[in-house]
Write an enzyme that holds these catalytic residues in place. Sequence first.
Site, mmCIF file in Angstrom:
data_model
loop_
_atom_site.group_PDB
_atom_site.id
_atom_site.type_symbol
_atom_site.label_atom_id
_atom_site.label_comp_id
_atom_site.label_asym_id
_atom_site.label_seq_id
_atom_site.Cartn_x
_atom_site.Cartn_y
_atom_site.Cartn_z
ATOM 1 N N ARG A 234 -8.869 5.679 -3.400
ATOM 2 C CA ARG A 234 -8.312 4.747 -2.042
ATOM 3 C C ARG A 234 -8.205 3.176 -2.656
ATOM 4 O O ARG A 234 -9.317 2.956 -4.358
ATOM 5 C CB ARG A 234 -9.715 5.189 -1.715
ATOM 6 C CG ARG A 234 -9.668 6.112 -0.222
ATOM 7 C CD ARG A 234 -8.578 5.661 0.830
ATOM 8 N NE ARG A 234 -8.326 7.123 1.101
ATOM 9 C CZ ARG A 234 -7.912 8.336 1.458
ATOM 10 N NH1 ARG A 234 -7.098 7.908 0.046
ATOM 11 N NH2 ARG A 234 -7.400 9.070 2.565
ATOM 12 N N ASP A 258 -1.723 4.191 -7.495
ATOM 13 C CA ASP A 258 -1.214 4.677 -6.030
ATOM 14 C C ASP A 258 -1.572 4.083 -4.153
ATOM 15 O O ASP A 258 -0.914 4.742 -3.539
ATOM 16 C CB ASP A 258 -0.840 6.072 -6.268
ATOM 17 C CG ASP A 258 -0.298 7.184 -4.868
ATOM 18 O OD1 ASP A 258 1.023 6.563 -5.034
ATOM 19 O OD2 ASP A 258 -1.013 7.685 -4.877
ATOM 20 N N GLU A 263 -3.353 -2.133 1.106
ATOM 21 C CA GLU A 263 -2.559 -1.599 1.461
ATOM 22 C C GLU A 263 -1.974 -1.444 2.885
ATOM 23 O O GLU A 263 -0.586 -1.176 2.875
ATOM 24 C CB GLU A 263 -1.962 -0.397 1.250
ATOM 25 C CG GLU A 263 -2.862 0.820 1.194
ATOM 26 C CD GLU A 263 -3.151 2.037 0.991
ATOM 27 O OE1 GLU A 263 -2.740 1.976 -0.349
ATOM 28 O OE2 GLU A 263 -2.798 3.238 1.367
ATOM 29 N N HIS A 295 1.218 5.486 -2.318
ATOM 30 C CA HIS A 295 0.475 5.814 -1.826
ATOM 31 C C HIS A 295 1.011 7.564 -1.674
ATOM 32 O O HIS A 295 0.845 7.610 -0.555
ATOM 33 C CB HIS A 295 -0.340 5.752 -0.751
ATOM 34 C CG HIS A 295 -1.554 6.668 0.089
ATOM 35 N ND1 HIS A 295 -2.421 6.166 0.126
ATOM 36 C CD2 HIS A 295 -1.921 7.661 -0.374
ATOM 37 C CE1 HIS A 295 -3.402 6.503 0.436
ATOM 38 N NE2 HIS A 295 -3.354 8.021 0.038
#
Length: 332
Positions: A234, A258, A263, A295
Amino acid sequence: MKIAFFDAKPYDKVAFDKFCGENDIKIKYFETKLNEDTVNLSKGYDGVCVFVNDTVNKAVIDCLVELGVRVILLRCAGFNNVDIKYAKNKIKVLRVPAYSPYAVAEHTIALLLTSIRRIHKAYIRSRDYNFSLSGLTGFDLHGKTIGVIGTGRIGKAFIDICKGFGMKVLAYDKFPDNSIIDGDKVKYIELSELFKQSDIISLHCPLMADTHHIIDENAIDIMKKGVVILNTSRGALVDAEALLNGIKSRKVGAACLDVYEEESELFFEDNSGHIMEDEILARLISMPNVIVTSHQAFLTEEALENIAETTIKNFTDIMCNNYSENEIKLEI
Ligand code: NAD
């Protein structure tokens, strides 16, 4: 039985349509995210289905309850975007605790290899018939020390891969699982020692109050020079500004992300025609030693199918029996 499905993408529809037909469930797919402005779209539905960047705060929960929605179906494992404490005794919240830890673990190692073997650079060069090797020198993973924070389902799958590469694993978990200890190959260690001793650090713990910015300026200060930081868990586990400073000062050798702290308004969308307002993300992406994916670690056929199957089962369990083993119940 009807579900309002928020932040829907074409790949979600393919996976979910396969399972809802068999269960006499109607799904309305909304491209918009769930938040205070869109929650009224849930009127007339028994459940809402949400993903990692939908907002399920107090106001949204109140509105869902008022509209008669019985269940919030998270089609993911993490639930940091839902006010679970507030939802208690008002509306049921369910998640998919595991769908494919391999998907995330394999994406993490893909990012690591891409970064340290400069595959992202080589790919672009060879498309331009530039076959020069200058600047592409990497390093062996074999024999390196990797620190793994969080040794749950994904952490364990990732550790297995690291062992296969001949890496030495230093693990940290608030609730250690001693069954993974393997002589000198895998051992638990204090977090500060993990920071000090690891050549590579990978995050696989949930985002909670005590893990927010678990990698911050102080943590980066005590890390080895040239450390590679991997975050497929996260975004807010890492203080993005501190990471950027670590990259600029050459303390951090590379970062593979990622997920990103801010985000929610950016990831999963095509922003290529827009000016990037987020200065930190723009600067991170501009770095030759930073790789960002949007993500996507979970995004495999197997994971999507498992997510859809479990989410539909969660829904029917609640609608038919008012019980599901995947209901999130925090002791709060
Ligand atoms: P899991 O629950 O199986 O494992 C999480 C582990 O973290 C547990 O062992 C737990 O004890 C540990 N933990 C809890 N608090 C901690 C703390 N304060 N410090 C250190 N460790 C702590 O979860 P999982 O399925 O392995 O998933 C891990 C995380 O990966 C999720 O929380 C989610 O944020 C992330 N994730 C990302 C993607 C993606 O697409 N990028 C997909 C799925 C999951």
